[in-house]
Design a protein around this motif. Structure first.
Motif, PDB file in Angstrom:
ATOM      1  N   LEU A  83      16.142   7.693  -3.261  1.00  0.00           N
ATOM      2  CA  LEU A  83      16.144   6.670  -4.296  1.00  0.00           C
ATOM      3  C   LEU A  83      16.452   7.281  -5.656  1.00  0.00           C
ATOM      4  O   LEU A  83      17.258   6.757  -6.429  1.00  0.00           O
ATOM      5  CB  LEU A  83      14.787   5.956  -4.318  1.00  0.00           C
ATOM      6  CG  LEU A  83      14.619   4.832  -5.348  1.00  0.00           C
ATOM      7  CD1 LEU A  83      15.626   3.717  -5.107  1.00  0.00           C
ATOM      8  CD2 LEU A  83      13.195   4.283  -5.310  1.00  0.00           C
ATOM      9  N   ARG A  84      15.821   8.407  -5.943  1.00  0.00           N
ATOM     10  CA  ARG A  84      16.072   9.106  -7.211  1.00  0.00           C
ATOM     11  C   ARG A  84      17.547   9.455  -7.362  1.00  0.00           C
ATOM     12  O   ARG A  84      18.166   9.187  -8.416  1.00  0.00           O
ATOM     13  CB  ARG A  84      15.225  10.373  -7.265  1.00  0.00           C
ATOM     14  CG  ARG A  84      15.462  11.254  -8.496  1.00  0.00           C
ATOM     15  CD  ARG A  84      15.030  12.683  -8.227  1.00  0.00           C
ATOM     16  NE  ARG A  84      15.793  13.276  -7.127  1.00  0.00           N
ATOM     17  CZ  ARG A  84      15.342  14.224  -6.312  1.00  0.00           C
ATOM     18  NH1 ARG A  84      14.115  14.694  -6.442  1.00  0.00           N
ATOM     19  NH2 ARG A  84      16.109  14.706  -5.352  1.00  0.00           N
ATOM     20  N   ASP A  85      18.140  10.033  -6.350  1.00  0.00           N
ATOM     21  CA  ASP A  85      19.531  10.473  -6.442  1.00  0.00           C
ATOM     22  C   ASP A  85      20.475   9.288  -6.638  1.00  0.00           C
ATOM     23  O   ASP A  85      21.461   9.385  -7.379  1.00  0.00           O
ATOM     24  CB  ASP A  85      19.929  11.252  -5.191  1.00  0.00           C
ATOM     25  CG  ASP A  85      19.210  12.587  -5.081  1.00  0.00           C
ATOM     26  OD1 ASP A  85      18.612  13.026  -6.091  1.00  0.00           O
ATOM     27  OD2 ASP A  85      19.227  13.182  -3.981  1.00  0.00           O
ATOM     28  N   ARG A  86      20.158   8.173  -5.998  1.00  0.00           N
ATOM     29  CA  ARG A  86      21.024   6.989  -6.151  1.00  0.00           C
ATOM     30  C   ARG A  86      20.934   6.424  -7.558  1.00  0.00           C
ATOM     31  O   ARG A  86      21.952   6.078  -8.173  1.00  0.00           O
ATOM     32  CB  ARG A  86      20.592   5.919  -5.125  1.00  0.00           C
ATOM     33  CG  ARG A  86      21.539   4.740  -5.060  1.00  0.00           C
ATOM     34  CD  ARG A  86      22.843   5.143  -4.395  1.00  0.00           C
ATOM     35  NE  ARG A  86      23.759   4.005  -4.337  1.00  0.00           N
ATOM     36  CZ  ARG A  86      24.680   3.729  -5.272  1.00  0.00           C
ATOM     37  NH1 ARG A  86      24.797   4.519  -6.326  1.00  0.00           N
ATOM     38  NH2 ARG A  86      25.475   2.694  -5.135  1.00  0.00           N
ATOM     39  N   ALA A 136      13.137   6.460 -10.961  1.00  0.00           N
ATOM     40  CA  ALA A 136      13.401   5.549  -9.846  1.00  0.00           C
ATOM     41  C   ALA A 136      12.107   5.079  -9.197  1.00  0.00           C
ATOM     42  O   ALA A 136      11.958   3.896  -8.848  1.00  0.00           O
ATOM     43  CB  ALA A 136      14.295   6.227  -8.814  1.00  0.00           C
ATOM     44  N   GLU A 137      11.155   5.992  -9.019  1.00  0.00           N
ATOM     45  CA  GLU A 137       9.884   5.602  -8.403  1.00  0.00           C
ATOM     46  C   GLU A 137       9.118   4.643  -9.303  1.00  0.00           C
ATOM     47  O   GLU A 137       8.464   3.707  -8.825  1.00  0.00           O
ATOM     48  CB  GLU A 137       9.055   6.843  -8.102  1.00  0.00           C
ATOM     49  CG  GLU A 137       8.074   6.655  -6.962  1.00  0.00           C
ATOM     50  CD  GLU A 137       8.755   6.283  -5.650  1.00  0.00           C
ATOM     51  OE1 GLU A 137       8.466   5.163  -5.170  1.00  0.00           O
ATOM     52  OE2 GLU A 137       9.554   7.067  -5.123  1.00  0.00           O
ATOM     53  N   HIS A 151       0.840  -1.207   0.000  1.00  0.00           N
ATOM     54  CA  HIS A 151       0.000   0.000   0.000  1.00  0.00           C
ATOM     55  C   HIS A 151       0.875   1.256   0.000  1.00  0.00           C
ATOM     56  O   HIS A 151       0.552   2.253  -0.675  1.00  0.00           O
ATOM     57  CB  HIS A 151      -0.923   0.011   1.213  1.00  0.00           C
ATOM     58  CG  HIS A 151      -2.143  -0.848   1.061  1.00  0.00           C
ATOM     59  ND1 HIS A 151      -3.140  -0.568   0.150  1.00  0.00           N
ATOM     60  CD2 HIS A 151      -2.536  -1.986   1.717  1.00  0.00           C
ATOM     61  CE1 HIS A 151      -4.097  -1.482   0.235  1.00  0.00           C
ATOM     62  NE2 HIS A 151      -3.761  -2.352   1.183  1.00  0.00           N
ATOM     63  N   ALA A 152       1.977   1.229   0.744  1.00  0.00           N
ATOM     64  CA  ALA A 152       2.862   2.393   0.794  1.00  0.00           C
ATOM     65  C   ALA A 152       3.474   2.679  -0.573  1.00  0.00           C
ATOM     66  O   ALA A 152       3.545   3.839  -1.014  1.00  0.00           O
ATOM     67  CB  ALA A 152       3.965   2.178   1.835  1.00  0.00           C
ATOM     68  N   PHE A 153       3.895   1.626  -1.273  1.00  0.00           N
ATOM     69  CA  PHE A 153       4.456   1.830  -2.608  1.00  0.00           C
ATOM     70  C   PHE A 153       3.384   2.278  -3.596  1.00  0.00           C
ATOM     71  O   PHE A 153       3.663   3.078  -4.506  1.00  0.00           O
ATOM     72  CB  PHE A 153       5.155   0.564  -3.100  1.00  0.00           C
ATOM     73  CG  PHE A 153       6.586   0.460  -2.653  1.00  0.00           C
ATOM     74  CD1 PHE A 153       7.550   1.286  -3.205  1.00  0.00           C
ATOM     75  CD2 PHE A 153       6.959  -0.459  -1.688  1.00  0.00           C
ATOM     76  CE1 PHE A 153       8.874   1.209  -2.790  1.00  0.00           C
ATOM     77  CE2 PHE A 153       8.284  -0.554  -1.273  1.00  0.00           C
ATOM     78  CZ  PHE A 153       9.244   0.282  -1.818  1.00  0.00           C
ATOM     79  N   MET A 154       2.170   1.796  -3.433  1.00  0.00           N
ATOM     80  CA  MET A 154       1.098   2.263  -4.304  1.00  0.00           C
ATOM     81  C   MET A 154       0.846   3.755  -4.079  1.00  0.00           C
ATOM     82  O   MET A 154       0.621   4.516  -5.041  1.00  0.00           O
ATOM     83  CB  MET A 154      -0.179   1.464  -4.048  1.00  0.00           C
ATOM     84  CG  MET A 154      -1.329   1.810  -4.983  1.00  0.00           C
ATOM     85  SD  MET A 154      -0.973   1.466  -6.730  1.00  0.00           S
ATOM     86  CE  MET A 154      -1.094  -0.341  -6.762  1.00  0.00           C
ATOM     87  N   ASN A 155       0.904   4.187  -2.840  1.00  0.00           N
ATOM     88  CA  ASN A 155       0.720   5.616  -2.551  1.00  0.00           C
ATOM     89  C   ASN A 155       1.864   6.447  -3.128  1.00  0.00           C
ATOM     90  O   ASN A 155       1.651   7.575  -3.602  1.00  0.00           O
ATOM     91  CB  ASN A 155       0.603   5.840  -1.049  1.00  0.00           C
ATOM     92  CG  ASN A 155      -0.710   5.321  -0.488  1.00  0.00           C
ATOM     93  OD1 ASN A 155      -1.701   5.210  -1.212  1.00  0.00           O
ATOM     94  ND2 ASN A 155      -0.724   4.998   0.796  1.00  0.00           N
ATOM     95  N   ARG A 156       3.075   5.915  -3.091  1.00  0.00           N
ATOM     96  CA  ARG A 156       4.206   6.615  -3.694  1.00  0.00           C
ATOM     97  C   ARG A 156       4.001   6.759  -5.200  1.00  0.00           C
ATOM     98  O   ARG A 156       4.311   7.804  -5.784  1.00  0.00           O
ATOM     99  CB  ARG A 156       5.510   5.870  -3.387  1.00  0.00           C
ATOM    100  CG  ARG A 156       5.959   6.032  -1.944  1.00  0.00           C
ATOM    101  CD  ARG A 156       7.106   5.120  -1.564  1.00  0.00           C
ATOM    102  NE  ARG A 156       8.325   5.369  -2.338  1.00  0.00           N
ATOM    103  CZ  ARG A 156       9.539   4.999  -1.928  1.00  0.00           C
ATOM    104  NH1 ARG A 156       9.683   4.378  -0.748  1.00  0.00           N
ATOM    105  NH2 ARG A 156      10.602   5.235  -2.675  1.00  0.00           N
ATOM    106  N   PHE A 157       3.503   5.704  -5.831  1.00  0.00           N
ATOM    107  CA  PHE A 157       3.228   5.804  -7.264  1.00  0.00           C
ATOM    108  C   PHE A 157       2.158   6.861  -7.536  1.00  0.00           C
ATOM    109  O   PHE A 157       2.295   7.684  -8.452  1.00  0.00           O
ATOM    110  CB  PHE A 157       2.783   4.461  -7.833  1.00  0.00           C
ATOM    111  CG  PHE A 157       2.196   4.594  -9.208  1.00  0.00           C
ATOM    112  CD1 PHE A 157       3.003   4.877 -10.300  1.00  0.00           C
ATOM    113  CD2 PHE A 157       0.827   4.489  -9.407  1.00  0.00           C
ATOM    114  CE1 PHE A 157       2.464   5.048 -11.572  1.00  0.00           C
ATOM    115  CE2 PHE A 157       0.277   4.647 -10.674  1.00  0.00           C
ATOM    116  CZ  PHE A 157       1.099   4.936 -11.751  1.00  0.00           C
TER     117      PHE A 157
END
Length: 353
Positions: free
Chosen positions: A339-342, A289-290, A191-197
């Protein structure tokens, strides 16, 4: 599952064809004039046979899932024809014509359903999945995928915008699956990753779109037997779709996490190599990244859902599942910016020599 995804799930919900090797050989001889012995290859929703002739020639016979619409098959044929016209040296299969000069032919399966078959050139090579992972190989893969997308630029087809469960740009439609396939802490993570998307999804409408391969995983890329950094094939165009280009990069990047002590560093190498051939713009760099994380989310949801319907094909359906769970665990504690920066760190160094 969510009603919005019903049409896109039709092929995944339909039993694959069930020709045996002898029947496949007979079809190839009757429709394409190819006299060859057939060997069944692993597949999820259709059937693929390697055909070996007496003179050392090999072909690939594709038997579509009966639920696959004819226009989707035509989309795949037209895309491969376009790639060969635009980039004759591209490492993709060539579509061959039958006795009537057609790219496809209709057959009736043993269970009475009707479907179509195609004959393609067979590309020799080793799947990347079975080779040692190195920086040089990741650079080669990133460049090869970017080259494919450059060849696909400008290609259009009426069916290119079809519904597809594997379209990462519409991952939100799978949200209703989460509580069907996971409980407790795992469900909370999904659910957390779905919210990030959902937080980055509005940005997709502003990004460039084109037809993309959309399934560049390590079984779908072949490398030379004597040089596992040289790409000899990008195969399986079954998930071809018009979508944001950044989804292509994110999907390819998602499969670079394995076989290395520095998973996100490996992803950064792949993304930088792609960017060196087909530069990502600022908006694409912001969310690639996301979307990579979202691809793993989609993989978990679809494979867990599908294996319940076809447990006899469990090993094939779940071949990416454990790695996607591991990838989500790896990224769960990283914020989107970190995550993006990496993932973009290879672009910053520009060192691809």
């Amino acid at each position: 599952m969510p009603a919005a995804s019903q049409d896109g799930a039709a092929t995944l919900s339909s039993a694959p064809p069930a020709l045996d090797a002898g029947e496949a050989s007979a079809v190839a001889a009757r429709l394409f004039g190819v006299d060859a012995a057939a060997t069944l290859l692993a597949s999820e929703r259709d059937q693929n046979f390697r055909l070996d002739g007496g003179a050392g020639e090999s072909w690939l016979l594709k038997v579509s899932n009966p639920s696959e619409p004819a226009d989707i098959v035509d989309l795949q044929v037209a895309a491969l024809d376009h790639i060969h016209a635009r980039a004759p040296g591209a490492p993709v299969p060539r579509v061959l014509r039958n006795r009537q000069g057609d790219a496809t032919a209709a057959i009736r399966l043993p269970d009475g359903r009707r479907t179509c078959v195609r004959l393609l050139t067979y590309l020799e090579g080793l799947p990347v999945r079975g080779t040692p992972r190195t920086r040089a190989q990741r650079v080669s893969l990133g460049r090869a995928l970017a080259g494919l997308d450059r060849a696909l630029d400008g290609f259009s087809h009426p069916a290119a915008s079809h519904d597809l469960m594997w379209n990462v740009a519409h991952a939100d439609r799978l949200a209703g699956m989460i509580d069907q396939v996971a409980t407790g802490a795992r469900a909370a993570m999904l659910h957390a990753f779905m919210n990030r998307f959902r937080a980055v999804q509005p940005q997709l409408a502003r990004l460039r779109r084109q037809v993309i391969h959309n399934d560049c995983h390590l079984f779908n890329v072949l490398v030379a037997h004597d040089d596992d950094t040289r790409v000899t094939g990008i195969i399986d165009f079954g998930d071809l779709i018009e979508a944001p280009l950044v989804g292509e990069v994110a999907t390819g990047a998602a499969y670079q996490l394995r076989g290395t002590d520095d998973p996100l560093g490996a992803v950064a190498e792949f993304v930088a190599a792609y960017h060196a051939v087909l530069p990502l713009d600022a908006g694409e760099r912001e969310i690639v990244a996301e979307l990579m994380a979202t691809r793993h989310l989609v993989t978990v949801l679809i494979t867990e859902w599908r294996v319940k319907r076809y447990p006899e094909n469990r090993d094939y359906i779940l071949r990416h599942n454990p790695e996607s769970w591991n990838a989500l665990f790896l990224m769960a504690d990283m914020g989107s910016a970190a995550l993006r920066d990496r993932v973009l760190s290879g672009i910053d160094t520009g060192d691809l020599r």
